[in-house]
Design a protein around this motif. Structure first.
Motif, PDB file in Angstrom:
ATOM      1  N   SER A  73       0.904  -1.385  -0.123  1.00 17.62           N
ATOM      2  CA  SER A  73      -0.146   0.121  -0.059  1.00 17.62           C
ATOM      3  C   SER A  73       0.924   1.213   0.144  1.00 17.62           C
ATOM      4  N   LEU A  74       0.577   2.363  -0.632  1.00 19.56           N
ATOM      5  CA  LEU A  74       1.155   3.548  -0.690  1.00 19.56           C
ATOM      6  C   LEU A  74       0.861   4.411   0.786  1.00 19.56           C
ATOM      7  N   MET A  75      -0.545   3.904   1.214  1.00 19.05           N
ATOM      8  CA  MET A  75      -1.067   4.703   2.497  1.00 19.05           C
ATOM      9  C   MET A  75      -0.064   4.745   3.696  1.00 19.05           C
ATOM     10  N   ARG A  76       0.204   5.864   4.003  1.00 24.74           N
ATOM     11  CA  ARG A  76       1.153   6.361   5.151  1.00 24.74           C
ATOM     12  C   ARG A  76       0.608   6.607   6.432  1.00 24.74           C
ATOM     13  N   GLY A  77      -0.722   7.135   6.133  1.00 20.67           N
ATOM     14  CA  GLY A  77      -1.534   7.768   7.424  1.00 20.67           C
ATOM     15  C   GLY A  77      -2.638   8.245   7.174  1.00 20.67           C
ATOM     16  N   ALA A  78      -3.312   8.756   8.190  1.00 19.10           N
ATOM     17  CA  ALA A  78      -4.559   9.695   8.141  1.00 19.10           C
ATOM     18  C   ALA A  78      -4.081  11.126   8.704  1.00 19.10           C
ATOM     19  N   ILE A  79      -4.626  12.299   8.160  1.00 17.03           N
ATOM     20  CA  ILE A  79      -4.758  13.441   8.897  1.00 17.03           C
ATOM     21  C   ILE A  79      -6.189  13.548   9.152  1.00 17.03           C
ATOM     22  N   SER A  80      -6.659  13.385  10.464  1.00 16.58           N
ATOM     23  CA  SER A  80      -7.951  12.932  10.961  1.00 16.58           C
ATOM     24  C   SER A  80      -8.835  14.276  11.198  1.00 16.58           C
ATOM     25  N   SER A  81     -10.247  14.095  10.585  1.00 21.92           N
ATOM     26  CA  SER A  81     -10.890  15.384  11.043  1.00 21.92           C
ATOM     27  C   SER A  81     -11.085  15.531  12.621  1.00 21.92           C
ATOM     28  N   ALA A  82     -11.602  16.691  13.146  1.00 21.69           N
ATOM     29  CA  ALA A  82     -11.704  16.759  14.572  1.00 21.69           C
ATOM     30  C   ALA A  82     -12.530  17.917  14.721  1.00 21.69           C
ATOM     31  N   ARG A  83     -12.994  17.823  16.239  1.00 21.64           N
ATOM     32  CA  ARG A  83     -13.770  19.082  16.521  1.00 21.64           C
ATOM     33  C   ARG A  83     -13.042  20.029  17.665  1.00 21.64           C
ATOM     34  N   PRO A  84     -12.134  20.376  17.524  1.00 29.95           N
ATOM     35  CA  PRO A  84     -11.320  21.160  18.930  1.00 29.95           C
ATOM     36  C   PRO A  84     -12.272  22.079  19.633  1.00 29.95           C
ATOM     37  N   THR A 123     -10.525  16.121  24.333  1.00 26.45           N
ATOM     38  CA  THR A 123      -9.300  15.262  25.093  1.00 26.45           C
ATOM     39  C   THR A 123      -9.443  13.782  25.061  1.00 26.45           C
ATOM     40  N   SER A 124     -10.594  13.516  25.143  1.00 24.85           N
ATOM     41  CA  SER A 124     -10.784  12.063  25.241  1.00 24.85           C
ATOM     42  C   SER A 124     -10.654  11.555  23.689  1.00 24.85           C
ATOM     43  N   PHE A 125     -11.216  12.357  22.787  1.00 26.47           N
ATOM     44  CA  PHE A 125     -11.052  11.947  21.552  1.00 26.47           C
ATOM     45  C   PHE A 125      -9.593  11.859  20.982  1.00 26.47           C
ATOM     46  N   LEU A 126      -8.886  12.788  21.634  1.00 26.56           N
ATOM     47  CA  LEU A 126      -7.391  12.656  21.143  1.00 26.56           C
ATOM     48  C   LEU A 126      -6.626  11.426  21.621  1.00 26.56           C
ATOM     49  N   ASP A 127      -7.180  11.213  22.681  1.00 29.25           N
ATOM     50  CA  ASP A 127      -6.612  10.043  23.641  1.00 29.25           C
ATOM     51  C   ASP A 127      -6.868   8.602  22.951  1.00 29.25           C
ATOM     52  N   ARG A 128      -8.050   8.788  22.046  1.00 27.98           N
ATOM     53  CA  ARG A 128      -8.354   7.406  21.388  1.00 27.98           C
ATOM     54  C   ARG A 128      -7.583   7.122  20.161  1.00 27.98           C
ATOM     55  N   LEU A 129      -7.067   8.165  19.486  1.00 29.38           N
ATOM     56  CA  LEU A 129      -6.570   8.141  18.295  1.00 29.38           C
ATOM     57  C   LEU A 129      -5.386   7.272  18.272  1.00 29.38           C
ATOM     58  N   ASP A 130      -5.235   6.465  17.310  1.00 28.67           N
ATOM     59  CA  ASP A 130      -4.244   5.508  17.277  1.00 28.67           C
ATOM     60  C   ASP A 130      -3.011   6.285  16.546  1.00 28.67           C
ATOM     61  N   PRO A 131      -1.720   6.380  17.221  1.00 26.00           N
ATOM     62  CA  PRO A 131      -0.694   7.108  16.745  1.00 26.00           C
ATOM     63  C   PRO A 131       0.006   6.512  15.391  1.00 26.00           C
ATOM     64  N   LYS A 132      -0.294   5.138  15.393  1.00 28.76           N
ATOM     65  CA  LYS A 132       0.222   4.431  13.997  1.00 28.76           C
ATOM     66  C   LYS A 132      -0.439   4.973  12.948  1.00 28.76           C
ATOM     67  N   ARG A 184      -8.686  27.173  20.988  1.00 29.92           N
ATOM     68  CA  ARG A 184      -7.214  27.463  20.715  1.00 29.92           C
ATOM     69  C   ARG A 184      -6.482  26.671  21.888  1.00 29.92           C
ATOM     70  N   ALA A 185      -6.996  26.466  23.042  1.00 26.16           N
ATOM     71  CA  ALA A 185      -6.419  25.616  23.944  1.00 26.16           C
ATOM     72  C   ALA A 185      -6.339  24.077  23.468  1.00 26.16           C
ATOM     73  N   ASN A 186      -7.156  23.606  22.740  1.00 26.01           N
ATOM     74  CA  ASN A 186      -7.377  22.436  22.503  1.00 26.01           C
ATOM     75  C   ASN A 186      -6.342  21.926  21.059  1.00 26.01           C
ATOM     76  N   VAL A 187      -6.185  23.251  20.158  1.00 24.46           N
ATOM     77  CA  VAL A 187      -5.159  23.002  19.158  1.00 24.46           C
ATOM     78  C   VAL A 187      -3.923  23.078  19.842  1.00 24.46           C
ATOM     79  N   GLY A 188      -3.632  23.636  20.961  1.00 22.27           N
ATOM     80  CA  GLY A 188      -2.353  23.624  21.640  1.00 22.27           C
ATOM     81  C   GLY A 188      -2.101  22.218  22.028  1.00 22.27           C
ATOM     82  N   LEU A 189      -3.202  21.567  22.639  1.00 21.81           N
ATOM     83  CA  LEU A 189      -2.942  19.983  23.082  1.00 21.81           C
ATOM     84  C   LEU A 189      -2.352  19.270  21.801  1.00 21.81           C
ATOM     85  N   ILE A 190      -3.233  19.571  20.630  1.00 23.44           N
ATOM     86  CA  ILE A 190      -2.740  18.762  19.512  1.00 23.44           C
ATOM     87  C   ILE A 190      -1.116  18.743  19.341  1.00 23.44           C
ATOM     88  N   GLY A 191      -0.661  19.997  19.577  1.00 27.56           N
ATOM     89  CA  GLY A 191       0.852  20.305  19.496  1.00 27.56           C
ATOM     90  C   GLY A 191       1.643  19.566  20.798  1.00 27.56           C
TER      91      GLY A 191
END
Length: 276
Positions: free
Chosen positions: A75-86, A92-101, A124-131
């Motif tokens: 496969s050429l697929m290397r990963g997902a840039i996921s949708s989200a609702r910051p 925060t719980s949504f972020l914790d459920r994401l598979d980093p692989k 903005r605080a949640n965009v900071g959490l993404i970082g």
């Protein structure tokens, strides 16, 4: 060989996309197999799936589909840039459920929501959490919202940002001067990168290489070769071109670059930014 940092796949039987009915030319299924047959012919060696602004309840379904594609042999697929609702209380719980692989980055389309959303302190605080999670945030705004992108970047200095589609310039409407000024200012932020992705979609149908050249050249001049990446924006690019035409235009526009510059733009920067 290129890494495509911006592929949309559409699976209407499994996922709901509220906006698609307003764009009849795109309102069909767009499959990985269809994309791969062209991608392998034109020098694409890897791809990141970009979320397709599906209904929020299908976000994790979309990411699971990408995980399945990643598991395919060859496969050429290397990963997902996921949708989200910051803006959501349970972000925060949504972020914790994401598979980093699987999930390599996050995007919230901002040109379809009120301008005030990206200025909200909770958002903005949640965009900071993404970082803090080590994930980049793709900025998808219209040209008139580039000043909002600057404000968001300033509010979240520890989050890596990627500006989609060169900031969606109004190429067909000849909005170059205002766009140029905002891009120059945004590029002063070292934690912001730029994605040269499918901008033929924002030109008139009779666009030529010279139509796109000033936009591509100003992005590269402003951000430098170490902060630019490439994306197809397939299938949106098909509104005014084809995937192979967009790749051919890209190759022509960077023909004068050095081997080192081309390698950084084509794949090196993407590997670093999204950890792939």
């Amino acid at each position: 060989m290129f890494i495509d940092t911006h592929l949309h796949l559409v699976s209407r039987q499994l996922i709901t996309y509220p906006w698609l009915t307003d764009v009849p030319a795109l309102n069909r299924d767009w499959t990985y197999d269809e994309y791969e047959s062209t991608a392998k012919r034109i020098g694409i060696a890897g791809v990141l799936h970009m979320e397709v602004d599906c209904a929020p309840e299908f976000i994790e379904t979309e990411n699971a589909l990408i995980a399945d594609l990643m598991a395919r042999p060859g496969s050429l697929m290397r990963g997902a840039i996921s949708s989200a609702r910051p803006e959501a209380e349970d972000f925060t719980s949504f972020l914790d459920r994401l598979d980093p692989k699987v999930v390599k980055g996050i995007r919230r389309v901002l040109h379809v929501v009120p301008d005030e959303l990206s200025q909200d302190t909770g958002f903005r605080a949640n965009v900071g959490l993404i970082g803090k999670k080590g994930l980049p945030f793709d900025i998808c705004v219209s040209q008139r919202q580039l000043e909002l992108a600057i404000d968001l970047a300033d509010a979240c200095p520890n989050t890596v940002f990627v500006l989609d589609h060169c900031g969606v310039p109004d190429i067909a409407g000849d909005g170059y001067k205002d766009w140029e000024k905002s891009i120059t200012r945004l590029a002063e932020r070292p934690h912001v990168n730029a994605k040269i992705s499918g901008i033929s979609a924002y030109a008139a149908p009779d666009w030529t290489l010279e139509t796109l050249r000033p936009y591509v050249e100003h992005i590269i001049e402003s951000f430098g070769w170490d902060r630019v990446v490439w994306g197809s924006d397939s299938p949106v690019c098909t509104l005014n071109s084809s995937l192979d035409q967009w790749m051919a235009a890209t190759q022509a526009l960077i023909a004068g670059a050095s081997e080192t510059e081309r390698a950084a733009f084509a794949s090196g920067n993407a590997k670093r930014i999204w950890n792939i």
